[in-house]
Design a protein around this motif. Structure first.
Motif, short mmCIF file in Angstrom:
data_model
loop_
_atom_site.label_atom_id
_atom_site.label_comp_id
_atom_site.label_asym_id
_atom_site.label_seq_id
_atom_site.Cartn_x
_atom_site.Cartn_y
_atom_site.Cartn_z
N VAL A 11 13.45 45.51 17.92
CA VAL A 11 13.39 45.02 16.49
C VAL A 11 11.86 44.40 16.16
CG1 VAL A 11 14.44 43.70 14.68
CG2 VAL A 11 15.92 45.13 16.08
N LEU A 12 11.75 43.50 17.08
CA LEU A 12 10.28 42.74 16.54
C LEU A 12 9.20 43.52 16.85
CD1 LEU A 12 11.05 39.33 18.57
CD2 LEU A 12 11.05 39.55 16.44
N ARG A 13 9.26 44.66 17.77
CA ARG A 13 8.05 45.25 17.83
C ARG A 13 8.19 46.22 16.93
NH1 ARG A 13 9.62 48.32 21.85
NH2 ARG A 13 8.71 46.85 23.51
N ALA A 14 9.25 46.75 16.31
CA ALA A 14 9.33 47.50 14.95
C ALA A 14 8.80 46.84 13.73
CB ALA A 14 10.48 48.14 14.74
N GLN A 15 9.28 45.55 13.76
CA GLN A 15 8.87 44.83 12.56
C GLN A 15 7.31 44.54 12.29
OE1 GLN A 15 10.56 44.11 9.72
NE2 GLN A 15 12.32 44.91 10.40
N ARG A 16 6.93 44.35 13.63
CA ARG A 16 5.34 43.84 13.94
C ARG A 16 4.49 44.99 13.36
NH1 ARG A 16 1.86 45.22 17.84
NH2 ARG A 16 3.36 45.70 19.27
N MET A 17 5.03 46.45 14.12
CA MET A 17 4.15 47.38 13.69
C MET A 17 4.34 47.97 12.37
SD MET A 17 5.01 49.59 17.51
CE MET A 17 3.60 50.67 17.20
N GLN A 18 5.40 47.79 11.66
CA GLN A 18 5.64 48.04 10.42
C GLN A 18 4.73 47.39 9.35
OE1 GLN A 18 9.85 47.99 9.21
NE2 GLN A 18 9.32 48.03 6.95
N LEU A 51 11.07 29.72 19.49
CA LEU A 51 9.87 30.77 19.56
C LEU A 51 10.25 31.98 18.66
CD1 LEU A 51 8.01 31.99 22.73
CD2 LEU A 51 9.36 33.66 21.23
N LEU A 52 11.57 32.53 18.65
CA LEU A 52 12.15 33.49 17.62
C LEU A 52 11.64 32.96 16.22
CD1 LEU A 52 13.35 36.23 17.43
CD2 LEU A 52 15.73 35.17 17.79
N ALA A 53 11.93 31.87 15.77
CA ALA A 53 11.79 31.38 14.51
C ALA A 53 10.35 31.47 14.01
CB ALA A 53 12.35 29.82 14.25
N SER A 54 9.48 30.97 15.38
CA SER A 54 7.94 31.00 15.11
C SER A 54 7.60 32.51 14.90
CB SER A 54 7.51 30.51 15.99
OG SER A 54 5.78 30.70 16.17
N LEU A 55 8.10 33.63 15.64
CA LEU A 55 7.72 34.98 15.56
C LEU A 55 8.23 35.36 14.03
CD1 LEU A 55 8.76 36.13 19.07
CD2 LEU A 55 6.42 35.85 17.84
N CYS A 56 9.36 34.88 13.50
CA CYS A 56 9.77 35.55 12.28
C CYS A 56 8.95 34.85 11.12
CB CYS A 56 11.37 35.09 12.17
SG CYS A 56 12.44 35.90 13.08
N THR A 57 8.78 33.80 11.25
CA THR A 57 7.70 32.98 10.40
C THR A 57 6.47 33.99 10.28
OG1 THR A 57 8.51 30.89 10.45
CG2 THR A 57 6.46 31.09 9.49
N ALA A 58 5.62 34.29 11.36
CA ALA A 58 4.64 34.90 11.49
C ALA A 58 4.74 36.21 10.83
CB ALA A 58 4.06 35.00 13.01
N LEU A 59 5.79 36.77 11.00
CA LEU A 59 6.16 38.07 10.44
C LEU A 59 6.61 38.07 9.01
CD1 LEU A 59 8.22 39.60 13.66
CD2 LEU A 59 5.77 40.41 12.62
N ASP A 60 6.66 36.98 8.54
CA ASP A 60 6.98 36.67 7.14
C ASP A 60 8.58 37.44 6.82
OD1 ASP A 60 7.11 35.82 4.68
OD2 ASP A 60 5.95 37.38 3.74
N LEU A 61 9.30 37.13 7.61
CA LEU A 61 10.78 37.71 7.90
C LEU A 61 11.68 36.72 8.25
CD1 LEU A 61 10.74 41.19 8.81
CD2 LEU A 61 12.05 39.98 10.37
#
Length: 90
Positions: A11-18, A51-61
Motif C-alpha cells: 500500500v505504501l509503495r503504491a501510494q508513493r508511486m501514485q 514512523l508510519l505517521a511520518s510516512l503518511c504525513t510525507a505522502l499527504d495521506l
C-alpha cells in the motif's frame, strides 16, 4: 504478522508511486532512511506507529486511509486463503 507487513508495504509503495515520488524524495520528506523505507515497502521490516505517521504525513495521506486500504487487502487475502482451505478439504 508477515501478511500485514507485506500488505502495508504494498500500500505504501503504491501510494508513493501514485504521487510520483521516489524513495529518495519520500525519505527526505519523512526524515527516514531510504534503505529502511525500502525494507518496509518490501515487507521485510515492521513500521512503528511513529514512523508510519511520518510516512503518511510525507505522502499527504491520512493514516486511517492507509490502514483501511491494508485492512481491505488483508480481508481479500483471508477470503482467498479460507476458500483454498475449504476447497482442499472437500
Amino acid at each position: 504478522m508477515v501478511l500485514f507487513r507485506r500488505m502495508l508495504g504494498d500500500v505504501l509503495r503504491a501510494q508513493r508511486m501514485q504521487r510520483g515520488m521516489t524513495l529518495r524524495e519520500l525519505s527526505g520528506e519523512a526524515r527516514v532512511s531510504l534503505g529502511y523505507i525500502s525494507e518496509i515497502e518490501r515487507g521485510q521490516k515492521e513500521a512503528s506507529s511513529e514512523l508510519l505517521a511520518s510516512l503518511c504525513t510525507a505522502l499527504d495521506l491520512p493514516l486511517s486511509a492507509v490502514l483501511r486500504e491494508v485492512s481491505e487487502a488483508v480481508a481479500v487475502e483471508e477470503i482467498a486463503t479460507t476458500s483454498d482451505v475449504v476447497a482442499s478439504a472437500a
